[in-house]
Enzyme design. Structure first.
Site, short mmCIF file in Angstrom:
data_model
loop_
_atom_site.label_atom_id
_atom_site.label_comp_id
_atom_site.label_asym_id
_atom_site.label_seq_id
_atom_site.Cartn_x
_atom_site.Cartn_y
_atom_site.Cartn_z
N GLY A 39 0.76 -1.25 0.00
CA GLY A 39 0.00 0.00 0.00
C GLY A 39 0.78 1.29 0.00
O GLY A 39 1.59 1.58 -0.90
N THR A 41 3.17 2.28 1.92
CA THR A 41 4.62 2.13 2.04
C THR A 41 5.24 1.92 0.67
O THR A 41 6.27 2.54 0.34
CB THR A 41 4.95 0.94 2.97
OG1 THR A 41 4.29 1.12 4.22
CG2 THR A 41 6.45 0.83 3.19
N ARG A 68 -7.78 -4.31 5.03
CA ARG A 68 -7.78 -5.27 6.12
C ARG A 68 -7.11 -6.58 5.71
O ARG A 68 -6.57 -7.30 6.55
CB ARG A 68 -9.22 -5.56 6.59
CG ARG A 68 -9.85 -4.44 7.40
CD ARG A 68 -11.18 -4.87 7.97
NE ARG A 68 -11.70 -3.89 8.93
CZ ARG A 68 -12.59 -4.18 9.87
NH1 ARG A 68 -13.04 -5.41 9.99
NH2 ARG A 68 -13.02 -3.25 10.69
N ILE A 130 -4.01 -5.90 12.44
CA ILE A 130 -4.11 -7.36 12.52
C ILE A 130 -2.94 -8.02 11.78
O ILE A 130 -2.20 -8.83 12.34
CB ILE A 130 -5.44 -7.87 11.93
CG1 ILE A 130 -6.63 -7.25 12.69
CG2 ILE A 130 -5.50 -9.40 11.98
CD1 ILE A 130 -6.65 -7.58 14.16
N ARG A 219 19.61 5.10 36.48
CA ARG A 219 20.92 4.67 37.00
C ARG A 219 20.76 3.54 37.99
O ARG A 219 21.55 2.62 38.05
CB ARG A 219 21.64 5.85 37.65
CG ARG A 219 22.19 6.88 36.65
CD ARG A 219 22.91 7.99 37.39
NE ARG A 219 22.01 8.71 38.29
CZ ARG A 219 22.38 9.32 39.40
NH1 ARG A 219 23.64 9.26 39.80
NH2 ARG A 219 21.51 9.98 40.14
N LYS A 281 8.39 15.41 50.01
CA LYS A 281 9.59 14.68 50.40
C LYS A 281 9.19 13.23 50.63
O LYS A 281 8.30 12.95 51.44
CB LYS A 281 10.19 15.29 51.67
CG LYS A 281 11.60 14.84 52.00
CD LYS A 281 12.62 15.40 51.00
CE LYS A 281 14.05 15.19 51.45
NZ LYS A 281 14.40 16.01 52.63
N HIS A 282 9.84 12.33 49.94
CA HIS A 282 9.56 10.89 50.08
C HIS A 282 8.07 10.60 49.87
O HIS A 282 7.45 9.87 50.64
CB HIS A 282 10.04 10.37 51.43
CG HIS A 282 11.52 10.49 51.60
ND1 HIS A 282 12.14 10.34 52.81
CD2 HIS A 282 12.52 10.76 50.72
CE1 HIS A 282 13.45 10.52 52.68
NE2 HIS A 282 13.68 10.78 51.40
N GLY A 311 15.98 19.65 49.87
CA GLY A 311 16.17 18.49 48.99
C GLY A 311 14.87 17.89 48.51
O GLY A 311 14.84 16.73 48.08
N ASN A 424 -1.74 6.34 58.00
CA ASN A 424 -2.83 7.20 58.45
C ASN A 424 -2.44 8.67 58.26
O ASN A 424 -1.32 9.06 58.57
CB ASN A 424 -3.13 6.95 59.92
CG ASN A 424 -3.82 5.63 60.16
OD1 ASN A 424 -4.80 5.33 59.52
ND2 ASN A 424 -3.30 4.85 61.11
N ARG A 444 -3.96 6.48 64.16
CA ARG A 444 -4.39 7.82 63.79
C ARG A 444 -4.04 8.84 64.88
O ARG A 444 -3.74 10.00 64.59
CB ARG A 444 -5.89 7.81 63.49
CG ARG A 444 -6.39 9.02 62.73
CD ARG A 444 -7.68 8.69 62.00
NE ARG A 444 -7.47 7.62 61.05
CZ ARG A 444 -6.96 7.78 59.83
NH1 ARG A 444 -6.61 8.98 59.40
NH2 ARG A 444 -6.81 6.75 59.02
N HIS A 530 -1.83 4.01 50.69
CA HIS A 530 -0.81 3.21 51.36
C HIS A 530 0.50 3.19 50.58
O HIS A 530 0.53 3.48 49.41
CB HIS A 530 -1.31 1.78 51.55
CG HIS A 530 -2.40 1.69 52.58
ND1 HIS A 530 -3.72 1.45 52.25
CD2 HIS A 530 -2.37 1.85 53.92
CE1 HIS A 530 -4.44 1.44 53.35
NE2 HIS A 530 -3.66 1.68 54.37
#
Length: 530
Positions: A39, A41, A68, A130, A219, A281-282, A311, A424, A444, A530
């Site tokens: 086609g 291409t 197709r 396909i 890294r 942070k974290h 940081g 919590n 809590r 969590h």
């Protein structure tokens, strides 16, 4: 035994993304490789002046059904799957006039890109390839004899190898390309299956696939002895995945994880309504605030816990301006992420060569649906994104005293933040800024005490005698199982509380709030993280 070097004599090219196609085909032709194509291409190669054979000439079967049906034919798959030097396979090829195919160059219909554009269902279906995946899998299975290229990024390296080996590809390269080929079709099918599951409203389909494309190798992971990579799923959501890194050294695994947490949090604040800044942070916020400007919001956020902010990651919900940039660079910061930045701000940040500046191009929609994944031993958990927004909730006043207008604004602010604090979670807020955050404690009440301690420390650092928790409001990500956590907040000086409710002890908690003179509202929605 597999042969190490396999000479490429015939190549089948059928690509959706035509980047580098003509250059690849010209180089192959110069090495004496016969070109076969389909086609669009084939048309592109012919227009470039290359001799190219139409796939229909090989199969003896015309392309039909709107494209197709064109490559699903024994003469194509036989040429890819036939084992070289196998007498039975060679005899079959000879008997049925099947030409061997030594190189397959295929990239797939752009299903993921079509989906990301929000195309209609029927358009998405028509962009499900396909023939491409079928050919890729066939070539990859027979990698002892056939090479397969599935993306333009591999063209130059492959051509360099052919040039170095008189037109032959090594077994190591063929196997490496086969691995990538299977991963590509797997990710492609994952995108399709997850899209269909969503369209059908299937929250837990019997099979769930995850696929992604490597953005960059890290890294290392969370720790230096762990390997890691950053993969993109193709989801259209502004954040680290869409960000342009304007400057700074390479992001680490932890940088990406924390930056994502920061940006998702700050996106809770509508930039049309207010400027907002989150310092992370974290993966936990150590300071969040709204303000009339980003600079004001940053100063308020920093005041909450300037020690932890050192940081950290800074996320902004508006274009980074020079005033805010000058404030942020006063202390060591790992990453800044914003939707965009003005030129003066970029030049200010540039003075800190290691500081990473990420420009995400927009804010993620906190209300948008999506999936989240977490690995466990032997499997993974999948869940829908927590897209509940406090502005959309019905807040129920359950105490004798209703919150004031100012308290209500602070309560909504605090609950937005609590949604992004690890459970919590307890958040003290005053004047649209956090003044104490308690995160990740096993009880809590301990989170309440931690947040109160942080508020005292922040006041002491600011030279203020009275804790910042005095006159604040408090948010809890889940219900108070007993009055103790709520009473700890009252003891710290909080005047109003927002929490989901739903405990069997709600009556006792409400009674304790009334006795302490607190106003309390229930949201009915929990935000465990969590």
């Amino acid at each position: 035994m597999p042969v190490d070097l396999r000479r490429i004599t015939r190549a089948l090219l059928s690509v959706s993304d035509k980047t580098g196609l003509v250059e690849l085909a010209k180089a192959l032709a110069a090495l004496g490789v016969e070109l076969v194509s389909t086609g669009g291409t084939r048309k592109a190669l012919a227009e470039a002046g290359l001799a190219v054979r139409d796939i229909a000439d090989v199969t003896g079967f015309p392309e039909m059904m709107d494209g197709r049906l064109k490559t699903l034919h024994p003469k194509v798959h036989g040429g890819l799957l036939a084992i070289r030097e196998n007498p039975e396979h060679e005899a079959a090829m000879l008997a049925h006039d099947i030409p061997q195919i030594d190189l397959l160059v295929v990239n797939l219909y752009p299903f993921e890109a079509t989906l990301a554009k929000g195309a209609p269902f029927e358009t998405c279906v028509e962009n499900i390839d396909i023939g491409g995946p079928a050919m890729i899998r066939a070539a990859a299975k027979n990698h002892d004899d056939v090479a397969v290229l599935v993306e333009p990024a591999d063209y130059d390296g492959f051509l360099a190898e052919l040039s170095a080996n008189s037109g032959a590809a090594t077994l190591a390269t063929r196997r490496r390309l086969a691995q990538k080929a299977y991963a590509r079709t797997a990710a492609y099918d994952a995108a399709i299956s997850n899209w269909l599951a969503g369209a059908l409203g299937e929250a837990t389909p019997p099979w769930r696939a995850i696929g992604g494309h490597l953005s960059e190798p890290m890294r290392y992971g969370e720790n230096p002895h762990q390997s890691a990579g950053f993969y993109l799923t193709g989801e259209k959501r502004f954040g680290v995945a869409t960000a342009r890194q304007a400057q700074g050294k390479q992001l680490s695994y932890n940088n990406i994880n924390d930056t994502d947490a920061a940006y998702e949090l700050v996106a809770e604040f509508d930039p049309a309504r207010t400027a907002a800044v989150a310092i992370i942070k974290h993966s936990n916020p150590c300071g969040v605030a709204e303000g009339a400007s980003l600079a004001e919001a940053y100063r308020k956020a920093l005041r909450c816990d300037s020690v932890s902010a050192f940081g950290g990651i800074v996320a902004l919900n508006r274009k980074l301006d020079a005033e805010a940039a000058r404030e942020i660079v006063k202390i060591f910061t790992e990453v800044i992420i914003a939707p965009e930045a003005d030129e003066e701000a970029v030049s200010i940040i540039a003075a800190k060569k290691n500081l990473r500046l990420l420009l995400a191009g927009g804010l993620p929609d906190p209300r948008a649906a999506g999936l989240g994944f977490r690995s466990v031993a032997g499997g993974f958990l999948a869940q829908s994104r927590d897209n509940s927004v406090v502005d959309d909730l019905t807040l129920s006043v359950v105490t004798k005293r209703a919150p004031t207008e100012k308290e209500l604004a602070d309560l909504k602010f605090a609950f937005r933040v609590a949604k992004h604090v690890k459970s919590n979670a307890i958040v003290y807020a005053r004047d649209l800024a956090t003044v104490g955050v308690g995160a990740g404690q096993m009880s809590r009440v301990d989170s309440s005490r931690t947040a109160a301690f942080k508020a005292e420390e922040a006041a002491r650092e600011a030279g203020v005698r009275e804790s910042f928790a005095v006159g604040s409001v408090v948010a809890s990500d889940a219900f108070f199982p007993f009055p103790d956590g709520l009473l700890a907040a009252a003891s710290a000086g909080a005047t109003a509380v927002i929490q989901p409710g739903g405990s069997v002890n709600d009556k006792d908690v409400i009674a304790a709030a009334d006795e302490a003179g607190l106003a309390m509202v229930l949201t009915g929605v929990r935000h465990f993280r969590h």
